[in-house]
Design a protein around this motif. Sequence first.
Motif, PDB file in Angstrom:
ATOM      1  N   LEU A   4       0.842  -1.200   0.000  1.00 37.40           N
ATOM      2  CA  LEU A   4       0.000   0.000   0.000  1.00 37.40           C
ATOM      3  C   LEU A   4       0.872   1.242   0.000  1.00 37.40           C
ATOM      4  CD1 LEU A   4      -2.580  -1.055   2.716  1.00 37.40           C
ATOM      5  CD2 LEU A   4      -2.832  -1.273   0.248  1.00 37.40           C
ATOM      6  N   THR A   5       0.350   2.302  -0.499  1.00 37.14           N
ATOM      7  CA  THR A   5       0.980   3.621  -0.342  1.00 37.14           C
ATOM      8  C   THR A   5       0.110   4.437   0.570  1.00 37.14           C
ATOM      9  OG1 THR A   5      -0.181   4.677  -2.162  1.00 37.14           O
ATOM     10  CG2 THR A   5       1.824   3.457  -2.710  1.00 37.14           C
ATOM     11  N   VAL A  76      15.093  -2.682   9.097  1.00 34.87           N
ATOM     12  CA  VAL A  76      15.194  -4.101   8.740  1.00 34.87           C
ATOM     13  C   VAL A  76      13.910  -4.631   8.096  1.00 34.87           C
ATOM     14  CG1 VAL A  76      16.946  -4.690  10.443  1.00 34.87           C
ATOM     15  CG2 VAL A  76      14.549  -4.725  11.102  1.00 34.87           C
ATOM     16  N   ALA A  77      12.774  -3.964   8.285  1.00 36.31           N
ATOM     17  CA  ALA A  77      11.517  -4.420   7.687  1.00 36.31           C
ATOM     18  C   ALA A  77      10.575  -3.231   7.548  1.00 36.31           C
ATOM     19  CB  ALA A  77      10.876  -5.513   8.531  1.00 36.31           C
ATOM     20  N   LYS A  82       8.008   2.317   1.619  1.00 35.21           N
ATOM     21  CA  LYS A  82       9.389   1.847   1.864  1.00 35.21           C
ATOM     22  C   LYS A  82       9.619   0.431   1.339  1.00 35.21           C
ATOM     23  CE  LYS A  82      12.253   3.280   4.297  1.00 35.21           C
ATOM     24  NZ  LYS A  82      13.510   4.004   4.007  1.00 35.21           N
ATOM     25  N   ASN A  83       8.521  -0.292   1.041  1.00 37.25           N
ATOM     26  CA  ASN A  83       8.659  -1.697   0.657  1.00 37.25           C
ATOM     27  C   ASN A  83       7.915  -1.953  -0.660  1.00 37.25           C
ATOM     28  OD1 ASN A  83       7.108  -4.748   1.663  1.00 37.25           O
ATOM     29  ND2 ASN A  83       9.166  -4.554   0.808  1.00 37.25           N
ATOM     30  N   PRO A  84       8.571  -1.638  -1.806  1.00 28.54           N
ATOM     31  CA  PRO A  84       7.902  -1.786  -3.101  1.00 28.54           C
ATOM     32  C   PRO A  84       7.719  -3.243  -3.516  1.00 28.54           C
ATOM     33  CG  PRO A  84      10.177  -1.131  -3.428  1.00 28.54           C
ATOM     34  CD  PRO A  84       9.935  -1.072  -1.952  1.00 28.54           C
ATOM     35  N   LEU A  90      13.448   0.546   0.445  1.00 30.89           N
ATOM     36  CA  LEU A  90      13.991   1.687  -0.271  1.00 30.89           C
ATOM     37  C   LEU A  90      14.637   2.675   0.706  1.00 30.89           C
ATOM     38  CD1 LEU A  90      11.219   2.539  -2.901  1.00 30.89           C
ATOM     39  CD2 LEU A  90      13.359   1.290  -3.255  1.00 30.89           C
ATOM     40  N   ASN A  91      15.759   3.208   0.267  1.00 28.50           N
ATOM     41  CA  ASN A  91      16.434   4.253   1.039  1.00 28.50           C
ATOM     42  C   ASN A  91      16.568   3.853   2.519  1.00 28.50           C
ATOM     43  OD1 ASN A  91      17.669   6.771   1.458  1.00 28.50           O
ATOM     44  ND2 ASN A  91      15.734   7.698   2.112  1.00 28.50           N
TER      45      ASN A  91
END
Length: 559
Positions: A4-5, A76-77, A82-84, A90-91
Amino acid sequence: MNKLTKNDAPPTSFGDKEEKISAQLSIIKNFAIDLIYLKEEGELAWYVAREVVEKLGFLDCVVYFFDKQDNCLFQVAAIGEKNPVGNEILNALRIPIGQGITGTVAKTGQPLLVEDLREYENYIPDLTEESLSELCVPLIFEGELLGVIDSEDNRAGFYSNEDLEFLQSVAALTSSRLGMMKKDRALVASQKRTRQVFEAALDGMLTFDSNGIILECNKAAEEILGVSSDVMTNQNVKQFLAPVVNETTDLQDKSWINALIDILGHGIRSERQIHTSDNKVISVEITIVVVELTDEKVYTTFLRDISRQKQVEKERVKALQEAEMASRAKSEFLAIMSHELRTPLNAIIGFSDFLTGQYFGPLGSDKYLDYANSIKTGGQHLLKLVNEILNLSSIEAQEKTYQKEPLNFPEAITDCTTLMMVQAEKKDISFETHIPDGLGQMVADRTAVNQILINLLSNAIKFTQTGGKVELFVSEKEGRHYFTVADNGQGLPNKEVKELLTPFSRGDSNAHRAQEGTGLGLAIVKSLVEAHDGELSFESKSGEGTKVTVSFPSGKATT
């Protein structure tokens, strides 16, 4: 699972507060059950983000762990922007402790709910989406920081106190599991180290229960007993410790272990003999220690094979006995030689003295007189040799006794210097003594000191040419007395100096002059010096002379 975004609608919507609380309880219950099966830290972090926080309807979550070495948090998760895909972040940020909201929570150990990030100066933005509210809770186990769980939303005032309490509960469960994982790793590492030490131990180790059943043994025990651990495990320890253990003892009688401990001594090594698998008897040092567990006792036997040491000791005792026998044989031989050689030699010397003195009239031919003088000289030389051999032997065998007394100088060596003065005058050699006034006393055997000086001075005079010079220096320094005999005689090359201390060694290559001595003088000096805890040193150079120094501890007079 679809990612989700922050602009997407929440995957879960709750009709009322009770429904939300019910959902939270269900999520927590499932989390508590699944914790048992989560074995790795990373696996746990992703589970928290996806199966716990995301199911509550949060659009964003990042789990941070604490890097103690760098004193910072690292991601770490995550879920959301942040998680595509997959487990990619990411970053991935590293945030120093004390910086930003996450760093502040990590530093203080207190949760933080920020309703409007526009009013919070310490906020560190991440990626492109603008966040307006944030919720962060610490991961702490037994007072130790492990990380934080952080969630952001693009709506101001999105998070409630109920969300904070829920995330704290998640953090508590997560921290407990992380802490147990850490302890499990430490335990496994400790067990591995213990096992390595157990296997590497040079002593054999057998661990058994109160029934005597062997639980485990190390490689050293296998080598000592000649039995593999597979064979010994689950067998009774008695059969491997015979005859230390009484074979008539009932194997089911637990009291035999206490009896064994009484025999060997709890924690005390005892020497015993046991049988190996091939019925070979070996000597071992053995002891037993007891470990009291909650509901049972565990016993560990330590075995050290000392068969080699016992054999070496046996050989040493045998060698000592043989040496003592040889010493007794030597003493007996010397006693016999003393009597059997001295008696006829004294007769030969005495009768030859009568002949040379011609007490009963002229011998006739001068040849007879020359022969009688040769007999007398040869007899005296042989008697001197016998006496010096006996003297050296008694010193080396430590049979010679010394009467130590306070010695004053020069009085203590007057007889010696007077005798040497006469010998020096016969060869027209200058003999000088240098003894300072007020020289302190030295405690030593008077006869031994004079014998040492006589031997050294005699050698100096013997090997100094006519018109030469011999000097005796006596001094005292730092609790020691020094006696130095110096001459300007022929001297010796360095390679021959060490040979002088060898019995029967002579420092003169001239055959006629070499036969004047026995070659035992310096060997006797060396032995007498050592008997007085003294030191002997030589300085000699061919064609320039020799300097010999003897030093003794000054000692103290006893009353």
